[in-house]
Design an enzyme around this catalytic site. Structure first.
Site, PDB file in Angstrom:
ATOM      1  CE1 TYR A   1       3.571  -9.407 -12.262  1.00  0.00           C
ATOM      2  CE2 TYR A   1       2.482  -9.245 -14.387  1.00  0.00           C
ATOM      3  CZ  TYR A   1       2.617  -8.824 -13.077  1.00  0.00           C
ATOM      4  OH  TYR A   1       1.800  -7.841 -12.593  1.00  0.00           O
TER       5      TYR A   1
ATOM      6  CB  ALA B   1      -0.942  -0.007   1.208  1.00  0.00           C
ATOM      7  CB  SER B   2       4.395   1.997   0.412  1.00  0.00           C
ATOM      8  OG  SER B   2       5.038   1.177  -0.535  1.00  0.00           O
TER       9      SER B   2
ATOM     10  CE  LYS C   1       0.514 -10.226 -10.353  1.00  0.00           C
ATOM     11  NZ  LYS C   1      -0.037  -9.709  -9.083  1.00  0.00           N
TER      12      LYS C   1
ATOM     13  CB  THR D   1       9.280  -4.615   1.712  1.00  0.00           C
ATOM     14  OG1 THR D   1       9.593  -3.374   1.105  1.00  0.00           O
ATOM     15  CG2 THR D   1       8.601  -5.516   0.691  1.00  0.00           C
TER      16      THR D   1
END
Lengths: 242, 242
Positions: B145, B15-16, B149, B39
């Site tokens: 990736y 969420a940063s 996903k 993190t």
């Protein structure tokens, strides 16, 4: 979300006298939109706050005159909801019924979309939402050849609209309803069958017209700015689950 | 702005910055209490968010975080944090493949599992896992990736089927090309311009636009959409101009 996210917007909803279309029209009114709702009767009843417009999708002259209304009114939002399913097994399937279904579920909606484009271009903002179906695009189903063909076509029409108009701020998507609790269900199924259908979805119940209208309101509203060309399933997990 | 999520506790991983940050901000704006992860200890989150440090590539850190999740019993869980490290197929290193899957798939699985008892107790839960267009779509050097996903989407569909009857809805959102720090590490600026032009909407998404769809799915507005992978991609996946 503001309280009235559709303030200042004009929406056209076909088939707004009952079921899913009625719930969409009610939701749009609650969200602040001006709404023109259509129905087949000369004096149909639409939710409070809506203007009523008679429209027979089966009748080319009626569709033409509705297109003139659409051109003049220049709606920001067009929801093609009205349709007919005309179920027929392959032993009974006839070209006349098949064509009549395409006229109502596909050709008339295409013309209404076309009529709305100039206005949306002028507004530099537009939202098309087509109410499609699971049959035809996600699975084949007995007796649904006419409906499936027409609804697959409706999805294709919306994808094509989306591809041509995305850069002008006009988004087009479809919503495929699962088993929704409307007055159409008892016409197609017995009470026991409806209860069994509700249990077929992992969620274990029918969807409500309000829940469907909430999704349409999102896709048609200002919170959707980057989703286009999609078909969204609202089916309580039914289609994806065996 | 309606406070439709008042009284709800939400957890957002990563969420940063980027999409996760936009999701956290919008959940807060709707009245939810939000716990965001990053993190770093004391990571920079939107104002008013509580912070938890978790390293998704470290099973011990994930296990400790899962204990916290069980205790907090959030109503809403957004598995947003993930990593992308494009490598052509023949250059894939097993350890890197495992690391990406640990972060993008194994950790979200564990966090979902930890959130379920609380959601079942509430009789209400919304999980949104951030998937990717690399699954429905392909591109060179995306196998690591894309497989992580696509697996996340497969997992979410099954989870949706298992918990729908408890009032817990599980969906994925697949963002298209979005203007984030992550995409800038993958594409140089001139490539980014070309990328934007390849989208039918002729621009990248802003994180807030992806977040709007995520927040809709995570809210009470969504009552019947579950098990879906919703593409918010400006038309990229379904539309082509040729």
């Amino acid at each position: 979300m503001t309280d009235k996210p559709l303030q200042g917007k004009l929406a056209i909803v076909t088939g707004a006298t009952r079921g899913i279309g009625r719930a969409i029209a009610e939701r749009f009114v609650a969200d602040g939109a001006a709404v023109i709702g259509t129905g087949t009767k000369p004096d149909g009843e639409v939710p409070e706050g809506c203007r009523y417009q008679q429209l027979q999708l089966s009748d080319e002259a009626s569709v033409d005159s509705m297109c003139r209304v659409v051109e003049k009114e220049a709606p920001h939002i067009v929801v093609n909801n009205a349709g007919i399913s005309n179920p027929q097994g392959w032993d009974k399937l006839d070209a006349k019924t098949f064509k009549a279904t395409q006229q109502i579920d596909l050709i008339a909606p295409m013309m209404l979309c076309k009529a709305a484009i100039p206005g949306m271009r002028k507004h530099k903002w537009g939202r098309f939402v087509g109410i499609s179906a699971l049959s035809g695009t996600y699975f084949g189903r007995p007796t649904r050849a006419s409906l499936g063909a027409a609804k697959a076509g409706l999805v294709a029409v919306h994808m094509s609209l989306a591809s041509e108009l995305a850069r002008d701020g006009i988004l087009a998507n479809c919503v495929a309803p699962g088993f929704i609790d409307t007055d159409v269900l008892p016409q197609l199924f017995t009470k026991e069958e409806i209860e069994a259908l509700a249990k077929r979805a992992p969620i274990g119940r029918l969807g409500t017209t309000k829940e469907l209208a909430a999704l349409v309101a999102f896709l048609a509203g200002p919170d959707n700015t980057y989703m286009t060309g999609q078909q969204i399933l609202i089916d309580g997990g039914f289609t994806r689950t065996l | 702005m309606t406070k439709s999520l008042s009284g709800k506790l939400a957890i957002v991983t990563g969420a940063s910055r980027g999409i996760g940050r936009a999701i956290a901000e919008q959940l807060q704006a709707r009245g939810a209490e939000v716990i965001g992860t990053s993190t770093k200890p004391g990571g920079e989150l939107p104002k008013g968010c509580r912070h938890e440090a978790v390293r998704l590539d470290d099973p011990a850190s994930v296990a400790a975080f899962c204990k916290t999740v069980e205790k907090l019993a959030p109503h809403i869980l957004i598995n947003n944090a993930g990593v992308a490290n494009p490598q052509t197929f023949e250059t894939i290193a097993d350890d890197e493949f495992r690391r990406v899957h640990e972060i993008n798939l194994v950790a979200p699985m564990a966090i979902c599992r930890a959130a379920l008892p609380g959601m079942k107790r509430h009789g209400w839960g919304r999980i949104v896992n951030i998937s990717s267009i690399w699954g429905p779509l392909s591109r060179v050097a995306r196998s690591t990736y894309a497989s992580s996903k696509a697996a996340l989407d497969g997992m979410s569909g099954c989870l949706a089927a298992e918990v729908a009857s408890h009032g817990v809805l599980v969906n994925c959102v697949a963002p298209g090309f979005t203007e984030t720090e992550m995409i800038k590490t993958i594409f140089p600026p001139d490539k980014l311009d070309a990328l934007a032009k390849s989208v039918p909407m002729k621009r990248l998404a802003q994180p807030a636009e992806i977040a709007k769809a995520v927040v809709w799915l995570a809210s009470a507005e969504n009552g019947y959409v579950t098990g879906q992978n919703i593409l918010v991609d400006g038309g990229l996946s379904r539309l082509k101009e040729v």
